[in-house]
Design a protein around this motif. Structure first.
Motif, short mmCIF file in Angstrom:
data_model
loop_
_atom_site.label_atom_id
_atom_site.label_comp_id
_atom_site.label_asym_id
_atom_site.label_seq_id
_atom_site.Cartn_x
_atom_site.Cartn_y
_atom_site.Cartn_z
N UNK A 17 73.78 29.52 -16.28
CA UNK A 17 74.27 28.37 -15.54
C UNK A 17 73.22 27.37 -15.14
N UNK A 18 71.96 27.79 -15.10
CA UNK A 18 70.88 26.89 -14.72
C UNK A 18 69.62 27.28 -15.48
N UNK A 19 69.13 26.37 -16.32
CA UNK A 19 67.91 26.62 -17.09
C UNK A 19 67.01 25.39 -16.96
N UNK A 20 65.77 25.61 -16.59
CA UNK A 20 64.78 24.54 -16.51
C UNK A 20 63.62 24.90 -17.43
N UNK A 21 63.24 23.99 -18.31
CA UNK A 21 62.17 24.22 -19.28
C UNK A 21 61.02 23.26 -18.97
N UNK A 22 59.86 23.82 -18.64
CA UNK A 22 58.69 23.04 -18.27
C UNK A 22 57.63 23.13 -19.36
N UNK A 23 57.11 22.00 -19.79
CA UNK A 23 56.09 21.96 -20.82
C UNK A 23 54.99 20.98 -20.47
N UNK A 24 53.91 21.02 -21.25
CA UNK A 24 52.83 20.05 -21.14
C UNK A 24 52.63 19.40 -22.50
N UNK A 25 51.38 19.33 -22.95
CA UNK A 25 50.99 18.95 -24.32
C UNK A 25 51.03 17.46 -24.61
N UNK A 26 52.08 16.75 -24.17
CA UNK A 26 52.20 15.34 -24.55
C UNK A 26 51.61 14.40 -23.50
N UNK A 27 51.12 14.95 -22.38
CA UNK A 27 50.36 14.20 -21.38
C UNK A 27 51.14 13.02 -20.79
N UNK A 28 52.42 13.17 -20.64
CA UNK A 28 53.25 12.13 -20.04
C UNK A 28 54.55 12.78 -19.57
N UNK A 29 55.15 12.18 -18.57
CA UNK A 29 56.36 12.73 -17.99
C UNK A 29 57.59 12.26 -18.76
N UNK A 30 58.39 13.23 -19.15
CA UNK A 30 59.63 12.92 -19.83
C UNK A 30 60.67 13.95 -19.44
N UNK A 31 61.89 13.52 -19.27
CA UNK A 31 62.96 14.42 -18.87
C UNK A 31 64.15 14.27 -19.80
N UNK A 32 64.76 15.38 -20.12
CA UNK A 32 66.01 15.39 -20.87
C UNK A 32 66.96 16.38 -20.20
N UNK A 33 68.21 15.99 -20.01
CA UNK A 33 69.24 16.88 -19.48
C UNK A 33 70.25 17.11 -20.59
N UNK A 34 70.46 18.35 -20.94
CA UNK A 34 71.38 18.70 -22.02
C UNK A 34 72.27 19.83 -21.54
N UNK A 35 73.49 19.48 -21.15
CA UNK A 35 74.37 20.49 -20.58
C UNK A 35 73.79 21.03 -19.28
N UNK A 36 73.58 22.34 -19.24
CA UNK A 36 73.01 22.96 -18.04
C UNK A 36 71.52 23.23 -18.17
N UNK A 37 70.90 22.63 -19.19
CA UNK A 37 69.45 22.77 -19.38
C UNK A 37 68.75 21.47 -19.01
N UNK A 38 67.67 21.60 -18.26
CA UNK A 38 66.83 20.47 -17.91
C UNK A 38 65.46 20.68 -18.52
N UNK A 39 64.99 19.70 -19.29
CA UNK A 39 63.67 19.76 -19.92
C UNK A 39 62.76 18.75 -19.23
N UNK A 40 61.55 19.19 -18.93
CA UNK A 40 60.62 18.29 -18.25
C UNK A 40 59.20 18.53 -18.75
N UNK A 41 58.51 17.47 -19.13
CA UNK A 41 57.11 17.57 -19.54
C UNK A 41 56.22 17.00 -18.45
N UNK A 42 55.06 17.63 -18.28
CA UNK A 42 54.15 17.24 -17.20
C UNK A 42 53.04 16.34 -17.71
N UNK A 43 52.49 15.56 -16.80
CA UNK A 43 51.32 14.77 -17.12
C UNK A 43 50.07 15.64 -17.08
N UNK A 44 49.03 15.16 -17.70
CA UNK A 44 47.75 15.86 -17.74
C UNK A 44 46.95 15.58 -16.49
#
Length: 336
Positions: free
Chosen positions: A259-286
């Motif tokens: 029911x709730x999934x959050x995916x945290x990543x780095x690598x691309x050195x900029x903040x980006x968010x995508x919401x897909x159904x019950x999954x939230x994707x977020x990339x962090x800044x460097x």
């Protein structure tokens, strides 16, 4: 999409009904001013506020999973930092990555309440040398938290296929460094997708890690909040630059029932968010240097910014869990 900007703040909310982003939708999701974030986990759904402030956390709540057992989920917070690249030194970009990591640590330590733990999502070092790892280790000892969890970036496994990283930061993990743990009713999964980089630059998990992930999730209630963290994004951010994981979609199939999934990543050195159904994707800044927006340069890599503006592109992500909340917003602020 709604965007509100006030000085160094940017709030981004974007929902996607399709599995993939078109280019326009992708660029609309880019947040170039963001670096400091407090996440609150509320019944498994994450929300956030600006650093050094703190989102108000609700009292501990009790959820009833499908098994019928009552699971106590207390409020808590954790911080994500990424891409410190200790050892990097380019005059026109950043000659003091130690200094900017110290500033990120100071931002963490300025929080009204210390986070329960810190996640570092890889590229601790630039060349994976013992002295670079030692420097990172010494710096992170000053963070006011009880524990720090790591996953490696591709720069951390250079030369020795990750042996030094595993010996010093991957103890009690599986395979090439993957593992999971539970905290206040939330299940955390650290994945490694940088050891077997594909010829097109995409990350890869491999069949053994995916089999482990399936087994790790098999007996868990679908009501369990899940937080996954890895270095390279698990979804196709920009495959032309290797910004994605070749077998990431396969791994994500095992998470769709939750029911709730959050995916945290780095690598691309900029903040980006995508919401897909019950999954939230977020990339962090460097904490070291920015990279260009996809397609805005011939290739990815350290990006020079105007003099005095480096700190506008660096920072941390602070995550709070507060049972009972249902909305999600990404709020970013700079270290500047």
């Amino acid at each position: 999409m709604e965007t509100k900007k006030n000085e160094n703040q940017r709030i981004i909310q974007h929902d996607h009904n399709k599995d993939d982003l078109d280019r326009r939708g992708f660029l609309e999701c880019m947040a170039w001013a963001g670096t400091g974030m407090v996440w609150t986990v509320a019944g498994g759904v994450l929300g956030s506020t600006l650093l050094p402030g703190r989102a108000r956390a609700a009292d501990g709540d009790t959820d009833s999973p499908a098994s019928g057992k009552m699971v106590q989920r207390a409020s808590f917070s954790f911080v994500q930092i990424s891409d410190s690249h200790i050892g990097f030194n380019k005059q026109a970009i950043n000659q003091d990555v130690v200094g900017t990591l110290k500033e990120a640590i100071a931002r963490i330590n300025a929080l009204p309440e210390a986070p329960d733990f810190v996640l570092h999502t890889g590229d601790l070092t630039h060349l994976a040398t013992p002295d670079e790892f030692d420097t990172v280790n010494q710096l992170l000892k000053s963070v006011k938290t009880s524990q720090i969890f790591f996953v490696p970036g591709e720069h951390d496994v250079t030369g020795d296929n990750g042996k030094y990283y595993l010996d010093h930061f991957g103890k009690d993990t599986k395979g090439q460094g993957w593992y999971s743990f539970d905290h206040s009713g939330v299940h955390f999964i650290g994945l490694v997708n940088v050891v077997d980089i594909q010829t097109n630059g995409l990350g890869a998990l491999g069949k053994y890690q995916i089999a482990w992930l399936e087994a790790d999730l098999k007996d868990r209630s679908s009501d369990t909040p899940i937080v996954v963290f890895a270095h390279i994004p698990l979804w196709a951010v920009y495959p032309e630059w290797g910004w994605g994981t070749d077998d990431g979609a396969q791994a994500l199939t095992y998470l769709k029932r939750f029911g709730s999934v959050t995916v945290l990543n780095g690598h691309i050195h900029q903040t980006m968010k995508k919401v897909e159904g019950r999954m939230v994707f977020h990339t962090a800044m460097s904490t070291a240097f920015p990279q260009p927006e996809p397609g805005k340069a011939p290739k990815p890599g350290p990006m020079k910014v105007d003099a005095g503006r480096l700190h506008d592109y660096l920072g941390i992500t602070d995550v709070n869990f507060a049972p009972g909340r249902s909305s999600l917003a990404i709020v970013d602020s700079t270290l500047g």
